[in-house]
Design a protein around this motif. Sequence first.
Motif, PDB file in Angstrom:
ATOM      1  N   THR A  36       0.835  -1.204   0.000  1.00  0.00           N
ATOM      2  CA  THR A  36       0.000   0.000   0.000  1.00  0.00           C
ATOM      3  C   THR A  36       0.863   1.245   0.000  1.00  0.00           C
ATOM      4  O   THR A  36       0.571   2.216  -0.707  1.00  0.00           O
ATOM      5  N   GLU A  37       1.947   1.234   0.767  1.00  0.00           N
ATOM      6  CA  GLU A  37       2.859   2.374   0.791  1.00  0.00           C
ATOM      7  C   GLU A  37       3.554   2.554  -0.559  1.00  0.00           C
ATOM      8  O   GLU A  37       3.748   3.680  -1.017  1.00  0.00           O
ATOM      9  N   ARG A  40       1.073   4.190  -2.770  1.00  0.00           N
ATOM     10  CA  ARG A  40       0.978   5.621  -2.430  1.00  0.00           C
ATOM     11  C   ARG A  40       2.134   6.411  -3.039  1.00  0.00           C
ATOM     12  O   ARG A  40       1.944   7.503  -3.570  1.00  0.00           O
ATOM     13  N   ARG A  44       1.780   9.309  -5.813  1.00  0.00           N
ATOM     14  CA  ARG A  44       2.253  10.664  -5.532  1.00  0.00           C
ATOM     15  C   ARG A  44       3.118  11.196  -6.663  1.00  0.00           C
ATOM     16  O   ARG A  44       3.106  12.388  -6.960  1.00  0.00           O
ATOM     17  N   SER A  49      -3.200  11.336  -4.974  1.00  0.00           N
ATOM     18  CA  SER A  49      -3.048  10.866  -3.598  1.00  0.00           C
ATOM     19  C   SER A  49      -4.066   9.776  -3.330  1.00  0.00           C
ATOM     20  O   SER A  49      -5.179   9.805  -3.845  1.00  0.00           O
ATOM     21  N   LEU A  50      -3.661   8.803  -2.532  1.00  0.00           N
ATOM     22  CA  LEU A  50      -4.525   7.679  -2.191  1.00  0.00           C
ATOM     23  C   LEU A  50      -5.062   7.882  -0.786  1.00  0.00           C
ATOM     24  O   LEU A  50      -4.291   8.140   0.137  1.00  0.00           O
ATOM     25  N   LYS A  51      -6.368   7.766  -0.650  1.00  0.00           N
ATOM     26  CA  LYS A  51      -6.999   7.889   0.666  1.00  0.00           C
ATOM     27  C   LYS A  51      -8.066   6.821   0.795  1.00  0.00           C
ATOM     28  O   LYS A  51      -8.661   6.397  -0.196  1.00  0.00           O
TER      29      LYS A  51
END
Length: 174
Positions: A36-37, A40, A44, A49-51
């Motif tokens: 997941t990081e 992200r 970026r 951006s991932l939320k």
Amino acid sequence: MPSAAKYEAVEKIKADLKAADAVWVADYRGLSVKDTELLREEIRGVQASLKVYKNSLTELALKEMEMPSLGGILEGPSAFIFVTGDPVASAKALKDFAKKNPLLEVKGGLLTGDVISADQLKAIADLPSREELIAKLLGTIKNPLSSLVQVLNGPMSAFTRALAQVRDQREQAA
């Protein structure tokens, strides 16, 4: 009566939606924290951006902003990719990441106020990037101009070659 935390979350979602040029939705079930990081970071890099928000709160924010409902796209856990730059670049990054990590499932999203399916999102990812399109346009403009310059230089080049031949003939005769 909604709680203050839910009200604040809806306001955050609305702010993200207002700032975004496009919103992609993906199912992130099964991805590790490390994956997941990585997603992200890749997102970026293309001005997105991932939320992660609750689907019901996102649907409420869409309704309050009079935007189309995402309906079936919001089934199951959803990660929202808010795009503030080139939608094609972010779609490509998402598609490439999904190829490397099959656990990430692209579900669809919003583009210019219209709901798009996962297949449409994949088609967007296959489009050339903005930079590629600009390069193709410049190449299309440059080719006729280069040909024109060559045509205009033709008589001058021929004249120069003729003078060189005359010079060579005189040197051989002398």
